[in-house]
Write a protein that holds these residues in place. Structure first.
Motif, short mmCIF file in Angstrom:
data_model
loop_
_atom_site.label_atom_id
_atom_site.label_comp_id
_atom_site.label_asym_id
_atom_site.label_seq_id
_atom_site.Cartn_x
_atom_site.Cartn_y
_atom_site.Cartn_z
N HIS A 17 0.79 -1.23 0.00
CA HIS A 17 0.00 0.00 0.00
C HIS A 17 0.82 1.28 0.00
CE1 HIS A 17 -2.93 -3.05 1.34
NE2 HIS A 17 -3.81 -2.28 0.75
N VAL A 18 2.12 1.17 0.16
CA VAL A 18 2.97 2.37 0.07
C VAL A 18 2.86 2.95 -1.35
CG1 VAL A 18 5.36 3.18 -0.01
CG2 VAL A 18 4.61 1.73 1.86
N GLY A 19 2.70 4.26 -1.43
CA GLY A 19 2.65 4.90 -2.73
C GLY A 19 1.27 5.09 -3.29
N MET A 20 0.23 4.60 -2.60
CA MET A 20 -1.14 4.85 -3.05
C MET A 20 -1.46 6.33 -2.93
SD MET A 20 -3.62 1.68 -2.05
CE MET A 20 -3.50 0.16 -3.00
N ALA A 21 -2.42 6.80 -3.73
CA ALA A 21 -2.67 8.23 -3.85
C ALA A 21 -3.14 8.89 -2.57
CB ALA A 21 -3.68 8.49 -4.97
N SER A 22 -3.92 8.16 -1.76
CA SER A 22 -4.48 8.78 -0.55
C SER A 22 -4.79 7.71 0.47
CB SER A 22 -5.76 9.56 -0.89
OG SER A 22 -6.80 8.66 -1.26
N SER A 23 -5.06 8.15 1.70
CA SER A 23 -5.47 7.22 2.76
C SER A 23 -6.81 6.58 2.42
CB SER A 23 -5.55 7.96 4.10
OG SER A 23 -6.43 9.06 4.01
N MET A 24 -7.69 7.31 1.73
CA MET A 24 -8.97 6.76 1.32
C MET A 24 -8.78 5.59 0.35
SD MET A 24 -12.22 8.70 -0.51
CE MET A 24 -12.38 9.92 0.80
N ASP A 25 -7.83 5.71 -0.55
CA ASP A 25 -7.53 4.63 -1.50
C ASP A 25 -7.01 3.39 -0.77
OD1 ASP A 25 -8.30 6.11 -3.69
OD2 ASP A 25 -6.29 6.87 -4.09
N ILE A 26 -6.17 3.62 0.24
CA ILE A 26 -5.65 2.49 1.02
C ILE A 26 -6.78 1.74 1.70
CG2 ILE A 26 -4.23 1.84 3.00
CD1 ILE A 26 -2.40 4.21 2.36
N MET A 27 -7.68 2.49 2.38
CA MET A 27 -8.78 1.85 3.09
C MET A 27 -9.74 1.17 2.14
SD MET A 27 -7.90 2.26 6.19
CE MET A 27 -9.39 1.66 7.02
N HIS A 28 -9.97 1.76 0.96
CA HIS A 28 -10.84 1.15 -0.03
C HIS A 28 -10.28 -0.19 -0.49
CE1 HIS A 28 -13.74 0.79 -3.28
NE2 HIS A 28 -12.74 0.64 -4.15
N ASN A 29 -8.98 -0.25 -0.72
CA ASN A 29 -8.36 -1.50 -1.14
C ASN A 29 -8.43 -2.56 -0.05
OD1 ASN A 29 -6.75 -2.89 -3.26
ND2 ASN A 29 -5.22 -2.99 -1.65
N LEU A 30 -8.25 -2.14 1.21
CA LEU A 30 -8.35 -3.09 2.32
C LEU A 30 -9.76 -3.62 2.46
CD1 LEU A 30 -6.12 -1.24 4.94
CD2 LEU A 30 -5.60 -3.40 3.80
N ARG A 31 -10.77 -2.76 2.22
CA ARG A 31 -12.16 -3.23 2.28
C ARG A 31 -12.41 -4.30 1.23
NH1 ARG A 31 -13.46 2.17 3.45
NH2 ARG A 31 -13.85 2.65 1.24
N LYS A 32 -11.83 -4.14 0.04
CA LYS A 32 -12.00 -5.14 -1.00
C LYS A 32 -11.33 -6.46 -0.60
CE LYS A 32 -10.38 -2.83 -4.54
NZ LYS A 32 -10.03 -2.49 -5.95
N MET A 33 -10.20 -6.35 0.09
CA MET A 33 -9.46 -7.54 0.47
C MET A 33 -10.10 -8.29 1.64
SD MET A 33 -5.60 -5.94 0.22
CE MET A 33 -4.76 -7.42 0.78
N PHE A 34 -10.67 -7.54 2.62
CA PHE A 34 -11.12 -8.16 3.86
C PHE A 34 -12.58 -7.83 4.22
CE2 PHE A 34 -6.55 -7.06 4.31
CZ PHE A 34 -6.04 -8.35 4.28
#
Length: 236
Positions: free
Chosen positions: A126-143
């Motif tokens: 997740h390092v380098g993602m555009a924003s904290s919102m993008d990080i959390m969105h990706n985690l929601r998809k994963m878990f």
């Protein structure tokens, strides 16, 4: 800090303490009167809890719950619920430019908290993602499936919780606040009035007069304020 902001912060931190298991701090923060030092100590304790519960794939729900409370306590959670404002040019109104700058500064801080609280494997993803919102969105998809199961358990716990006559109203209220906060973190939003209604409906008959007066007088309270009034009623 204004009284209203202080009450909001205390409510968040008590819920965080419940979630993180830092019960020893709750009486102090409940009795402190506009004591910013107490709030600072509790924030530090909850942040330590995040450090001790780094996110790995099996513990997504617990991690998200504690992290959300920390981001709220340090006043940067809003970037997870607000789209990034445009970075306006110098000809834009000052308040527009200030809001955009504030969002990007708070987003950077939120990213630091999120990444620091992850396992090394997830951090690298997740390092380098555009924003904290993008990080959390990706985690929601994963878990996300863990999130759905936890929300069902929390709703079931909330609606089935009833205070037993002779027990302390503070203990009951802290349990209810914990469930309500957990539901909010998991995406099941309840407005303040509905939260209070659920608490009042969970009280035993010894509080019937209080409940009737609350409803007849059309009172409106935050949960922490309600807790204080219920404790006063309990002491009569």
């Amino acid at each position: 800090m204004t009284a209203a902001n202080y009450d909001n912060t205390v409510a968040v931190l008590i819920a965080a303490a419940i979630t993180a298991g830092i019960y020893g701090y709750i009486p102090a923060v409940m009795t402190a009167a506009n004591d910013d030092n107490t709030v600072a100590v509790l924030i530090a304790a909850v942040i330590t809890a995040v450090e001790d519960n780094k996110h790995t794939s099996p513990n997504y729900v617990d991690w998200k719950r504690i992290l959300t409370l920390v981001l709220t306590a340090v006043k940067v959670y809003w970037v997870l619920t607000t789209e990034a404002p445009e970075l306006h040019g110098l000809d834009a109104p000052q308040d527009f430019r200030d809001r955009a700058i504030k969002w990007h500064e708070d987003d950077q801080m939120a990213e630091c908290y999120i990444l620091q609280s992850m396992s090394n494997v997830l951090q690298q993803q997740h390092v380098g993602m555009a924003s904290s919102m993008d990080i959390m969105h990706n985690l929601r998809k994963m878990f996300g499936e863990q999130n759905r199961t936890a929300r069902h358990i929390a709703i079931k716990g909330l609606v089935s919780t009833k205070m037993v006559e002779g027990t302390l109203v503070r203990d009951h209220m802290l349990k209810m606040i914990g469930y309500l906060n957990e539901l909010e973190v998991l995406g099941a939003m309840l407005d303040g009035e509905s939260q209070v209604d659920m608490v009042l409906a969970s009280l035993p008959p010894s509080f019937n007069d209080f409940v009737m007066n609350y409803q007849m007088s059309k009172l409106s309270m935050m949960l922490i304020e309600l807790l204080n009034h219920l404790q006063s009623t309990e002491d009569l």
